[in-house]
Design a protein around this motif. Structure first.
Motif, PDB file in Angstrom:
ATOM      1  N   HIS A  67      27.303  66.147  40.558  1.00  0.00           N
ATOM      2  CA  HIS A  67      27.691  67.474  40.928  1.00  0.00           C
ATOM      3  C   HIS A  67      28.869  68.428  41.646  1.00  0.00           C
ATOM      4  CE1 HIS A  67      26.295  66.041  36.870  1.00  0.00           C
ATOM      5  NE2 HIS A  67      24.872  66.830  37.752  1.00  0.00           N
ATOM      6  N   SER A  68      28.318  67.933  43.122  1.00  0.00           N
ATOM      7  CA  SER A  68      28.800  68.683  43.757  1.00  0.00           C
ATOM      8  C   SER A  68      28.991  67.780  45.120  1.00  0.00           C
ATOM      9  CB  SER A  68      28.723  70.292  43.727  1.00  0.00           C
ATOM     10  OG  SER A  68      27.252  70.739  44.478  1.00  0.00           O
ATOM     11  N   ALA A  69      30.208  68.872  46.374  1.00  0.00           N
ATOM     12  CA  ALA A  69      30.167  68.481  47.292  1.00  0.00           C
ATOM     13  C   ALA A  69      30.489  69.223  48.377  1.00  0.00           C
ATOM     14  CB  ALA A  69      30.546  66.935  47.520  1.00  0.00           C
ATOM     15  N   ARG A  70      31.106  69.026  49.405  1.00  0.00           N
ATOM     16  CA  ARG A  70      31.631  69.559  50.834  1.00  0.00           C
ATOM     17  C   ARG A  70      32.805  67.770  51.261  1.00  0.00           C
ATOM     18  NH1 ARG A  70      31.429  74.254  53.392  1.00  0.00           N
ATOM     19  NH2 ARG A  70      29.381  74.726  52.383  1.00  0.00           N
ATOM     20  N   ILE A  71      34.083  69.303  51.184  1.00  0.00           N
ATOM     21  CA  ILE A  71      34.641  67.965  51.094  1.00  0.00           C
ATOM     22  C   ILE A  71      36.124  68.809  52.160  1.00  0.00           C
ATOM     23  CG2 ILE A  71      37.185  67.498  49.756  1.00  0.00           C
ATOM     24  CD1 ILE A  71      35.437  68.120  47.238  1.00  0.00           C
ATOM     25  N   GLU A  72      36.610  67.900  52.850  1.00  0.00           N
ATOM     26  CA  GLU A  72      37.145  67.706  53.793  1.00  0.00           C
ATOM     27  C   GLU A  72      38.902  66.396  54.563  1.00  0.00           C
ATOM     28  OE1 GLU A  72      37.462  67.914  59.147  1.00  0.00           O
ATOM     29  OE2 GLU A  72      35.881  68.094  57.663  1.00  0.00           O
ATOM     30  N   GLY A  73      39.566  66.838  54.000  1.00  0.00           N
ATOM     31  CA  GLY A  73      40.515  65.698  54.800  1.00  0.00           C
ATOM     32  C   GLY A  73      41.700  66.359  55.296  1.00  0.00           C
ATOM     33  N   ASP A  74      43.025  65.371  54.524  1.00  0.00           N
ATOM     34  CA  ASP A  74      44.194  65.685  55.553  1.00  0.00           C
ATOM     35  C   ASP A  74      45.171  64.928  54.322  1.00  0.00           C
ATOM     36  OD1 ASP A  74      45.027  62.878  57.426  1.00  0.00           O
ATOM     37  OD2 ASP A  74      42.920  64.226  57.683  1.00  0.00           O
ATOM     38  N   MET A  83      49.332  68.535  55.257  1.00  0.00           N
ATOM     39  CA  MET A  83      48.041  69.712  55.227  1.00  0.00           C
ATOM     40  C   MET A  83      46.896  69.570  55.314  1.00  0.00           C
ATOM     41  SD  MET A  83      47.867  70.290  51.061  1.00  0.00           S
ATOM     42  CE  MET A  83      48.000  68.470  49.633  1.00  0.00           C
ATOM     43  N   LYS A  84      46.280  69.983  55.553  1.00  0.00           N
ATOM     44  CA  LYS A  84      44.563  69.519  56.270  1.00  0.00           C
ATOM     45  C   LYS A  84      43.849  70.698  54.358  1.00  0.00           C
ATOM     46  CE  LYS A  84      45.112  68.791  60.898  1.00  0.00           C
ATOM     47  NZ  LYS A  84      45.011  67.232  60.330  1.00  0.00           N
ATOM     48  N   GLN A  85      42.788  70.109  53.917  1.00  0.00           N
ATOM     49  CA  GLN A  85      42.514  70.815  53.235  1.00  0.00           C
ATOM     50  C   GLN A  85      40.801  70.843  53.303  1.00  0.00           C
ATOM     51  OE1 GLN A  85      44.933  68.506  52.757  1.00  0.00           O
ATOM     52  NE2 GLN A  85      43.745  67.168  50.851  1.00  0.00           N
ATOM     53  N   SER A  86      40.450  71.861  53.668  1.00  0.00           N
ATOM     54  CA  SER A  86      38.751  72.013  53.531  1.00  0.00           C
ATOM     55  C   SER A  86      37.604  73.186  52.484  1.00  0.00           C
ATOM     56  CB  SER A  86      38.439  71.971  54.665  1.00  0.00           C
ATOM     57  OG  SER A  86      38.721  73.655  55.920  1.00  0.00           O
ATOM     58  N   GLY A  87      36.486  72.859  51.921  1.00  0.00           N
ATOM     59  CA  GLY A  87      36.218  73.576  51.124  1.00  0.00           C
ATOM     60  C   GLY A  87      35.085  72.774  50.437  1.00  0.00           C
ATOM     61  N   VAL A  88      34.608  73.203  48.809  1.00  0.00           N
ATOM     62  CA  VAL A  88      33.079  73.405  48.060  1.00  0.00           C
ATOM     63  C   VAL A  88      34.118  72.177  46.793  1.00  0.00           C
ATOM     64  CG1 VAL A  88      31.863  73.860  49.483  1.00  0.00           C
ATOM     65  CG2 VAL A  88      33.090  75.780  47.565  1.00  0.00           C
ATOM     66  N   MET A  89      33.948  71.946  45.509  1.00  0.00           N
ATOM     67  CA  MET A  89      34.120  71.503  44.762  1.00  0.00           C
ATOM     68  C   MET A  89      32.701  70.916  44.131  1.00  0.00           C
ATOM     69  SD  MET A  89      36.842  71.315  43.791  1.00  0.00           S
ATOM     70  CE  MET A  89      38.814  71.475  44.882  1.00  0.00           C
ATOM     71  N   ASP A  90      33.515  71.611  42.935  1.00  0.00           N
ATOM     72  CA  ASP A  90      31.936  71.485  41.817  1.00  0.00           C
ATOM     73  C   ASP A  90      32.431  70.727  40.426  1.00  0.00           C
ATOM     74  OD1 ASP A  90      30.200  72.009  39.273  1.00  0.00           O
ATOM     75  OD2 ASP A  90      28.751  72.758  41.154  1.00  0.00           O
ATOM     76  N   THR A 102      46.125  73.803  54.832  1.00  0.00           N
ATOM     77  CA  THR A 102      46.804  74.655  55.661  1.00  0.00           C
ATOM     78  C   THR A 102      48.060  73.819  55.897  1.00  0.00           C
ATOM     79  OG1 THR A 102      44.870  75.501  57.149  1.00  0.00           O
ATOM     80  CG2 THR A 102      46.786  74.847  58.101  1.00  0.00           C
ATOM     81  N   TYR A 103      49.392  73.997  55.963  1.00  0.00           N
ATOM     82  CA  TYR A 103      50.466  73.027  55.914  1.00  0.00           C
ATOM     83  C   TYR A 103      50.791  72.813  57.352  1.00  0.00           C
ATOM     84  CZ  TYR A 103      50.552  74.348  50.753  1.00  0.00           C
ATOM     85  OH  TYR A 103      50.039  74.731  49.755  1.00  0.00           O
ATOM     86  N   THR A 120      48.706  78.195  56.329  1.00  0.00           N
ATOM     87  CA  THR A 120      47.860  78.561  56.045  1.00  0.00           C
ATOM     88  C   THR A 120      47.254  79.268  54.640  1.00  0.00           C
ATOM     89  OG1 THR A 120      46.667  78.144  58.211  1.00  0.00           O
ATOM     90  CG2 THR A 120      44.915  78.946  56.272  1.00  0.00           C
ATOM     91  N   MET A 121      46.488  78.761  53.315  1.00  0.00           N
ATOM     92  CA  MET A 121      46.183  80.114  52.336  1.00  0.00           C
ATOM     93  C   MET A 121      44.410  79.757  52.007  1.00  0.00           C
ATOM     94  SD  MET A 121      48.572  78.043  49.939  1.00  0.00           S
ATOM     95  CE  MET A 121      47.728  78.939  48.365  1.00  0.00           C
ATOM     96  N   GLU A 122      44.387  80.154  50.663  1.00  0.00           N
ATOM     97  CA  GLU A 122      42.726  79.583  50.281  1.00  0.00           C
ATOM     98  C   GLU A 122      43.726  79.356  48.503  1.00  0.00           C
ATOM     99  OE1 GLU A 122      38.457  82.025  48.591  1.00  0.00           O
ATOM    100  OE2 GLU A 122      40.096  82.838  49.609  1.00  0.00           O
ATOM    101  N   ALA A 123      42.951  78.656  48.194  1.00  0.00           N
ATOM    102  CA  ALA A 123      42.709  77.696  46.401  1.00  0.00           C
ATOM    103  C   ALA A 123      41.646  77.918  46.080  1.00  0.00           C
ATOM    104  CB  ALA A 123      43.857  77.069  46.173  1.00  0.00           C
ATOM    105  N   ARG A 124      42.022  78.804  44.893  1.00  0.00           N
ATOM    106  CA  ARG A 124      40.250  78.692  44.399  1.00  0.00           C
ATOM    107  C   ARG A 124      40.686  78.335  43.023  1.00  0.00           C
ATOM    108  NH1 ARG A 124      38.423  85.205  45.197  1.00  0.00           N
ATOM    109  NH2 ARG A 124      38.615  85.005  46.903  1.00  0.00           N
TER     110      ARG A 124
END
Length: 307
Positions: A67-74, A83-90, A102-103, A120-124
């Motif tokens: 159902h959910s996890a912490r995610i990190e990648g490029d 770009m690089k991206q990191s965060g959490v997804m459900d 981050t572009y 760098t920006m935040e996406a929800r």
């Protein structure tokens, strides 16, 4: 300039989610119908899955149920962006979560710099769309509204022929999509045992036909699918190599996607950890948010008044 950049940001935010929590291509939900013996061998009290299909069916099920996890990648997409991206997804009820993006290069990175951003920006992400924080540059032009809200209908319009497919993926896919793609491809093989960030994993690999698997796993009508296939052909995209690494608990630990585009290579690497982590995402303040469709109208009105 602003309108074009806002459009590009909207698409890249969707792509970031597609490459991290879902996949760039579609796959079959019916992993159990893929060819394979499902053979297992017993070693003491443990059961080792010998056939890669049987192993990946278990991974698909277990990862989907987490159902959910912490995610990190490029991600890099030719000359278009890196770009690089990191965060959490459900993914328990649609895709929700937050991602720091981050572009680091490409035309997208250049466009952000011209807007005065550090890249760098935040996406929800929400069930009905997503919001991107464009920073003070946008706020200065919109009366303090730094967030742009993109509905999935906006996404469909922005992405042209591929919009319907990307919208369908964002609304209906889940993080084990890369596993489903391998199951549906008929070209999956076990590579071997490897350590990923200190975790012992089993590595599987395969090649998938992007258009074919999207057709299998989407709700697109014939016209949308035909347009999507043409856009893929125009972009030079035919197949992707998908690799997954899974741990002893049948959970996805790492996923890579590689393919060729006319603008260069597509390369995506994503790491998954902290399965079951709590994900809580709030809507940006209404006073600081503008809908993408409304922004286009305002920009159009401004351009008309200036001409």
């Amino acid at each position: 300039m602003l309108t074009n950049t806002v459009r590009r940001v909207g698409l890249s935010v969707a792509v970031a989610a597609a490459l991290t929590s879902v996949a760039a291509c579609g796959g079959s939900d019916d992993g159990g119908t893929s060819k394979g013996s499902g053979k297992t061998e017993s070693h003491g009290n443990s059961v080792v899955k010998v056939d890669p299909i049987a192993a990946l069916v278990a991974v698909q099920k277990k990862t989907g149920q987490a159902h959910s996890a912490r995610i990190e990648g490029d991600t890099s997409m030719g000359s278009t962006m890196s770009m690089k991206q990191s965060g959490v997804m459900d993914w328990s009820d649609g895709i929700t979560g937050s991602m720091k993006i981050t572009y680091t290069g490409g035309t997208m990175g250049d466009a952000m710099k011209k807007l005065g951003s550090d890249g760098t920006m935040e996406a929800r992400y929400f069930k009905d769309g997503y919001a991107a924080d464009m920073g003070e540059t946008l706020a200065q032009q919109t009366g303090g509204k730094r967030w742009i809200n993109y509905s999935y209908d906006d996404l469909e319009k922005m992405a042209g022929a591929s919009g319907a497919a990307l919208k369908d993926q964002m609304q209906n896919s889940t993080p084990e999509q890369g596993v489903k793609s391998l199951l549906a491809s008929g070209d999956v093989k076990k590579v071997g045992q490897e350590d990923v960030r200190g975790v012992s994993t089993t590595h599987y690999s395969g090649t998938v036909d992007v258009a074919e698997l999207t057709a299998k796993n989407s709700n697109l009508d014939a016209d949308d699918l035909a347009a999507f296939k043409k856009q893929l052909a125009d972009a030079g995209i035919t197949t992707e190599t998908v690799d997954v690494w899974v741990d002893e608990n049948d959970l996805l630990v790492k996923k890579t996607e590689r393919g060729e585009m006319k603008t260069g290579e597509l390369n995506s690497t994503v790491y998954y950890s902290d399965y079951g982590t709590k994900v809580s995402v709030e809507r940006p303040p209404a006073a600081q948010t503008i809908d993408f469709s409304e922004l286009l109208k305002e920009q159009g009105a401004t351009a008309g008044a200036a001409s």
